[in-house]
Write an enzyme that holds these catalytic residues in place. Structure first.
Site, PDB file in Angstrom:
ATOM      1  N   LYS A  22       0.828  -1.209   0.000  1.00  0.00           N
ATOM      2  CA  LYS A  22       0.000   0.000   0.000  1.00  0.00           C
ATOM      3  C   LYS A  22       0.865   1.263   0.000  1.00  0.00           C
ATOM      4  O   LYS A  22       0.614   2.189  -0.758  1.00  0.00           O
ATOM      5  CB  LYS A  22      -0.921   0.030   1.239  1.00  0.00           C
ATOM      6  CG  LYS A  22      -1.870  -1.151   1.338  1.00  0.00           C
ATOM      7  CD  LYS A  22      -2.818  -1.023   2.543  1.00  0.00           C
ATOM      8  CE  LYS A  22      -2.125  -1.048   3.908  1.00  0.00           C
ATOM      9  NZ  LYS A  22      -1.512  -2.325   4.267  1.00  0.00           N
ATOM     10  N   ARG A  97      -9.726   0.981   8.841  1.00  0.00           N
ATOM     11  CA  ARG A  97      -9.357  -0.389   9.186  1.00  0.00           C
ATOM     12  C   ARG A  97     -10.459  -1.099   9.948  1.00  0.00           C
ATOM     13  O   ARG A  97     -10.319  -2.279  10.245  1.00  0.00           O
ATOM     14  CB  ARG A  97      -8.124  -0.342  10.091  1.00  0.00           C
ATOM     15  CG  ARG A  97      -6.816  -0.762   9.435  1.00  0.00           C
ATOM     16  CD  ARG A  97      -5.767  -0.667  10.507  1.00  0.00           C
ATOM     17  NE  ARG A  97      -4.522  -1.288  10.227  1.00  0.00           N
ATOM     18  CZ  ARG A  97      -3.488  -0.730   9.605  1.00  0.00           C
ATOM     19  NH1 ARG A  97      -3.592   0.463   9.097  1.00  0.00           N
ATOM     20  NH2 ARG A  97      -2.352  -1.393   9.496  1.00  0.00           N
ATOM     21  N   ARG A 136      11.885  -5.703   5.805  1.00  0.00           N
ATOM     22  CA  ARG A 136      11.880  -4.405   5.140  1.00  0.00           C
ATOM     23  C   ARG A 136      12.469  -3.281   5.996  1.00  0.00           C
ATOM     24  O   ARG A 136      12.473  -3.335   7.214  1.00  0.00           O
ATOM     25  CB  ARG A 136      10.473  -4.047   4.661  1.00  0.00           C
ATOM     26  CG  ARG A 136       9.519  -3.644   5.745  1.00  0.00           C
ATOM     27  CD  ARG A 136       8.115  -3.419   5.166  1.00  0.00           C
ATOM     28  NE  ARG A 136       7.191  -3.052   6.226  1.00  0.00           N
ATOM     29  CZ  ARG A 136       5.896  -2.841   6.049  1.00  0.00           C
ATOM     30  NH1 ARG A 136       5.354  -2.987   4.860  1.00  0.00           N
ATOM     31  NH2 ARG A 136       5.136  -2.499   7.072  1.00  0.00           N
ATOM     32  N   ARG A 169      14.240   0.809  10.604  1.00  0.00           N
ATOM     33  CA  ARG A 169      13.309  -0.316  10.602  1.00  0.00           C
ATOM     34  C   ARG A 169      12.216  -0.040  11.618  1.00  0.00           C
ATOM     35  O   ARG A 169      12.504   0.501  12.690  1.00  0.00           O
ATOM     36  CB  ARG A 169      14.009  -1.611  11.053  1.00  0.00           C
ATOM     37  CG  ARG A 169      14.772  -2.271   9.972  1.00  0.00           C
ATOM     38  CD  ARG A 169      15.552  -3.471  10.513  1.00  0.00           C
ATOM     39  NE  ARG A 169      16.665  -3.710   9.613  1.00  0.00           N
ATOM     40  CZ  ARG A 169      16.616  -4.546   8.569  1.00  0.00           C
ATOM     41  NH1 ARG A 169      15.545  -5.271   8.358  1.00  0.00           N
ATOM     42  NH2 ARG A 169      17.659  -4.671   7.779  1.00  0.00           N
ATOM     43  N   ARG A 181      -0.681  -8.719  13.176  1.00  0.00           N
ATOM     44  CA  ARG A 181      -1.243  -7.690  12.283  1.00  0.00           C
ATOM     45  C   ARG A 181      -2.083  -8.318  11.174  1.00  0.00           C
ATOM     46  O   ARG A 181      -3.108  -7.771  10.780  1.00  0.00           O
ATOM     47  CB  ARG A 181      -0.113  -6.825  11.715  1.00  0.00           C
ATOM     48  CG  ARG A 181       0.428  -5.846  12.776  1.00  0.00           C
ATOM     49  CD  ARG A 181       1.848  -5.399  12.510  1.00  0.00           C
ATOM     50  NE  ARG A 181       2.036  -4.737  11.242  1.00  0.00           N
ATOM     51  CZ  ARG A 181       3.216  -4.564  10.649  1.00  0.00           C
ATOM     52  NH1 ARG A 181       4.319  -5.025  11.224  1.00  0.00           N
ATOM     53  NH2 ARG A 181       3.295  -3.937   9.508  1.00  0.00           N
TER      54      ARG A 181
HETATM   55  P1  ADP Z   1       0.867  -2.023   8.056  1.00  0.00           P
HETATM   56  O1  ADP Z   1      -0.265  -1.773   7.125  1.00  0.00           O
HETATM   57  O2  ADP Z   1       2.107  -2.451   7.370  1.00  0.00           O
HETATM   58  O3  ADP Z   1       0.510  -2.924   9.209  1.00  0.00           O
HETATM   59  P2  ADP Z   1       0.693   0.709   9.188  1.00  0.00           P
HETATM   60  O4  ADP Z   1       1.834   1.648   9.186  1.00  0.00           O
HETATM   61  O5  ADP Z   1      -0.485   1.032   8.350  1.00  0.00           O
HETATM   62  O6  ADP Z   1       1.329  -0.686   8.762  1.00  0.00           O
HETATM   63  O7  ADP Z   1       0.165   0.473  10.678  1.00  0.00           O
HETATM   64  C1  ADP Z   1       1.037   0.146  11.729  1.00  0.00           C
HETATM   65  C2  ADP Z   1       0.237   0.030  13.032  1.00  0.00           C
HETATM   66  O8  ADP Z   1      -0.386   1.298  13.327  1.00  0.00           O
HETATM   67  C3  ADP Z   1      -0.924  -0.966  13.013  1.00  0.00           C
HETATM   68  O9  ADP Z   1      -0.492  -2.277  13.311  1.00  0.00           O
HETATM   69  C4  ADP Z   1      -1.835  -0.372  14.098  1.00  0.00           C
HETATM   70  O10 ADP Z   1      -1.364  -0.669  15.390  1.00  0.00           O
HETATM   71  C5  ADP Z   1      -1.681   1.123  13.891  1.00  0.00           C
HETATM   72  N1  ADP Z   1      -2.687   1.680  12.954  1.00  0.00           N
HETATM   73  C6  ADP Z   1      -2.431   2.274  11.755  1.00  0.00           C
HETATM   74  N2  ADP Z   1      -3.573   2.680  11.159  1.00  0.00           N
HETATM   75  C7  ADP Z   1      -4.581   2.316  11.992  1.00  0.00           C
HETATM   76  C8  ADP Z   1      -5.993   2.433  11.939  1.00  0.00           C
HETATM   77  N3  ADP Z   1      -6.621   3.007  10.884  1.00  0.00           N
HETATM   78  N4  ADP Z   1      -6.718   1.937  12.977  1.00  0.00           N
HETATM   79  C9  ADP Z   1      -6.123   1.359  14.025  1.00  0.00           C
HETATM   80  N5  ADP Z   1      -4.794   1.209  14.151  1.00  0.00           N
HETATM   81  C10 ADP Z   1      -4.014   1.682  13.142  1.00  0.00           C
END
Ligand code: ADP
Ligand code: ZN
Length: 228
Positions: A22, A97, A136, A169, A181
């Protein structure tokens, strides 16, 4: 396409599990279409680093790989939406999400006379995501993404894009947290695919192939929306 739809801001959502690409695709769409990537993960990491109350509350949740509360996420997102650069349109990466976030987003956009124009689900194999995410890292200066196994810089230790030499990282990019996740994605986020499909705004894009091929597929969808 009418003049009205051409000047109206375009808002896209990228859906997909961690590691689906993404962020990579959002950055390419920014360059190609002048849209602004809006990553709630980046906003939350910014809040964690700045030590704000939202960041303090989010830190341990993020380290475990669980979802931060809708309340906190919506607060950081709303703050970001006040800034003028997002007026031209956004690529939402990592948001919404949950069903509650999707509903709140509809309200936020309606209040701005805007809407979600397209939702793109990046279709990938879960099994490959653990390896993708655990290796990554990114350039600390320009954000270019690299991978221990799949994409090292041409010259070791030097960023291809900006010649920077510091890399970082994420603390949550380890195999165990990625599994949590992925579970959170399937339990709480994947149902949004059906939510948007029912509205007719969903496109599914096969996203296990080459980055440039996926970017082309996305570019086609977006150019229909922007008239570009
Ligand atoms: P990825 O999609 O690779 O898991 P992100 O950078 O989008 O990474 O998200 C990292 C973390 O941030 C998630 O595991 C969560 O804890 C938090 N997070 C990000 N966006 C949201 C969201 N919209 N709602 C709830 N938690 C979020
Ligand atoms: Zn760089």
């Amino acid at each position: 396409m009418t003049a009205d739809t051409m000047t109206r801001p375009v808002n896209l959502i990228l859906l997909g599990p961690p590691g689906a690409g993404k962020g990579t695709q959002a950055r390419m769409l920014e360059d190609a279409f002048g849209l602004v990537q809006l990553s709630t993960g980046d906003l939350l990491r910014g809040a964690v680093n700045a030590g704000t109350p939202a960041g303090l509350a989010a830190k341990s949740v993020m380290e475990k790989g669980e979802l931060v509360s809708d309340e906190i996420v919506l607060a950081v997102l709303e703050e970001r939406l006040q800034q003028p650069d997002v007026a031209a349109g956004t690529i939402l990466d990592g948001f919404p999400r949950t069903a509650a976030q999707a509903e709140a987003l509809d309200g936020l956009l309606a209040a701005r006379n805007q809407q979600i124009d397209a939702v793109i689900s990046l279709e990938v194999d879960d099994d490959a995501m653990v390896a993708r995410v655990s290796g990554r890292y990114t350039c600390a200066d320009c954000g270019e993404g690299y991978h221990d196994e799949f994409k090292q810089p041409a010259t070791a230790g030097v960023c291809d894009k900006c010649q920077g030499s510091s890399f970082k990282r994420r603390p949550d990019d380890n195999a165990e947290t990625v599994r949590t996740r992925l579970s959170a994605y399937h339990a709480q986020t994947a149902p949004l695919i059906e939510y948007y499909n029912a509205r007719g705004t969903l496109s599914k894009v096969a996203a296990m192939g080459a980055i440039d091929d996926i970017a082309k597929a996305l570019g086609k969808i977006v150019s229909h929306l922007t008239g570009a």
